[in-house]
Motif scaffolding. Structure first.
Motif, short mmCIF file in Angstrom:
data_model
loop_
_atom_site.label_atom_id
_atom_site.label_comp_id
_atom_site.label_asym_id
_atom_site.label_seq_id
_atom_site.Cartn_x
_atom_site.Cartn_y
_atom_site.Cartn_z
N GLY A 1 0.32 -4.30 -5.21
CA GLY A 1 -0.06 -4.44 -4.05
C GLY A 1 1.16 -4.57 -3.18
N ILE A 2 0.97 -5.15 -2.12
CA ILE A 2 2.06 -5.36 -1.01
C ILE A 2 1.89 -6.67 -0.51
N THR A 3 3.23 -7.12 -0.11
CA THR A 3 3.36 -8.52 0.74
C THR A 3 3.86 -8.08 1.97
N LEU A 4 3.18 -8.91 3.05
CA LEU A 4 3.73 -8.64 4.43
C LEU A 4 4.10 -9.95 4.91
N ASN A 5 5.03 -10.31 5.82
CA ASN A 5 5.27 -11.44 6.68
C ASN A 5 4.30 -11.40 8.03
N LYS A 6 4.19 -12.49 8.67
CA LYS A 6 3.36 -12.52 9.75
C LYS A 6 3.33 -11.43 10.72
N THR A 7 4.79 -11.44 11.04
CA THR A 7 4.97 -10.21 12.06
C THR A 7 4.50 -8.73 11.61
N GLU A 8 4.79 -8.31 10.21
CA GLU A 8 4.45 -7.29 9.94
C GLU A 8 2.83 -7.15 9.85
N LEU A 9 2.21 -8.40 9.69
CA LEU A 9 0.56 -8.45 9.45
C LEU A 9 0.14 -8.01 10.94
N LYS A 10 0.75 -8.58 12.02
CA LYS A 10 0.46 -8.27 13.52
C LYS A 10 0.74 -6.85 13.77
N SER A 11 1.85 -6.48 13.40
CA SER A 11 2.25 -4.95 13.71
C SER A 11 1.05 -4.05 12.86
N THR B 1 -2.50 2.44 -1.02
CA THR B 1 -3.41 3.32 -0.72
C THR B 1 -4.78 2.74 -0.45
N LEU B 2 -5.58 3.14 0.62
CA LEU B 2 -6.78 2.67 1.05
C LEU B 2 -7.57 3.90 1.74
N ASN B 3 -8.88 3.83 1.41
CA ASN B 3 -9.55 4.71 1.96
C ASN B 3 -10.01 4.26 3.28
N LYS B 4 -10.79 5.12 4.06
CA LYS B 4 -11.27 4.95 5.50
C LYS B 4 -11.93 3.78 5.43
N THR B 5 -12.97 3.16 4.50
CA THR B 5 -13.74 2.11 4.58
C THR B 5 -13.14 1.01 4.49
N GLU B 6 -11.91 1.22 3.60
CA GLU B 6 -11.08 -0.09 3.25
C GLU B 6 -10.30 -0.48 4.40
N LEU B 7 -9.94 0.48 5.06
CA LEU B 7 -8.95 0.47 6.14
C LEU B 7 -9.73 -0.12 7.16
N LYS B 8 -11.09 -0.04 7.30
CA LYS B 8 -11.87 -0.59 8.50
C LYS B 8 -12.16 -2.13 8.17
N SER B 9 -12.55 -2.21 6.86
CA SER B 9 -12.60 -3.63 6.28
C SER B 9 -11.24 -4.41 6.79
N LEU B 10 -10.22 -4.04 6.28
CA LEU B 10 -8.85 -4.72 6.72
C LEU B 10 -8.57 -4.98 8.11
N ARG B 11 -8.92 -3.97 9.10
CA ARG B 11 -8.87 -4.12 10.25
C ARG B 11 -9.79 -5.28 10.62
N ASP B 12 -11.09 -5.30 10.47
CA ASP B 12 -11.95 -6.22 10.75
C ASP B 12 -11.62 -7.71 10.37
N ILE B 13 -11.05 -7.81 9.25
CA ILE B 13 -10.51 -9.24 8.65
C ILE B 13 -9.66 -9.52 9.39
N LEU B 14 -8.44 -8.46 9.73
CA LEU B 14 -7.44 -8.97 10.68
C LEU B 14 -7.82 -9.36 12.03
N ASN B 15 -8.72 -8.78 12.72
CA ASN B 15 -9.30 -9.13 13.96
C ASN B 15 -9.82 -10.45 13.95
N LYS B 16 -10.41 -11.08 12.74
CA LYS B 16 -10.96 -12.23 12.80
C LYS B 16 -9.76 -13.50 12.63
N MET B 17 -8.71 -13.04 12.26
CA MET B 17 -7.79 -14.01 11.98
C MET B 17 -6.86 -14.41 13.17
N GLU B 18 -6.49 -15.87 13.18
CA GLU B 18 -5.59 -16.22 14.47
C GLU B 18 -4.19 -15.84 13.92
N LEU B 19 -3.57 -14.80 14.46
CA LEU B 19 -2.24 -14.56 13.88
C LEU B 19 -1.15 -14.85 15.09
#
Lengths: 71, 71
Positions: free
Chosen positions: A51-61, B53-71
């Motif tokens: 997998g990969i690791t990302l810092n906070k700045t990278e995750l925001k990007s 590598t991620l398929n489209k469904t996975e990328l959408k899931s990742l985006r949705d998880i990130l948008n729920k996070m306080e970064l």
């Protein structure tokens, strides 16, 4: 090969389920500072895939790039 | 070891710059169907680091998880 230790500090969500459960977590590897981490895990979290690791700045990007995309 | 071929079908953005330039791209590996791809690249894209590598469904899931996070 030295045993790799990991501590899942915080779990943010499941990306997909299959042979591995792919997750976004905050993980400390070998006692180092925790990093955001995208990878697959076995159900008991005893084993994991590459997998990969990302810092906070990278995750925001990454989040900002994804939000500009039409998915 | 057989040479690994890649074709960057579409570039979505730079995640970070450093030893490698980490990017989100759509990449076809060894002529297979293209997948979303997060990894580091050399400036000339002749070499790359480990990534995922991620398929489209996975990328959408990742985006949705990130948008729920306080970064």
């Amino acid at each position: 090969m030295a045993e790799i230790k990991n501590e899942i500090v915080q779990h943010f969500g499941v990306i997909s389920q299959g042979e591995w459960t792919r997750e976004l977590n905050l993980v400390s590897w070998n006692g180092r500072k925790e990093l955001y981490d995208i990878r697959g895990w076995a159900d008991d979290h005893a084993k994991c895939s590459k997998g990969i690791t990302l810092n906070k700045t990278e995750l925001k990007s990454l989040r900002d790039i994804l939000n500009k995309m039409e998915l």
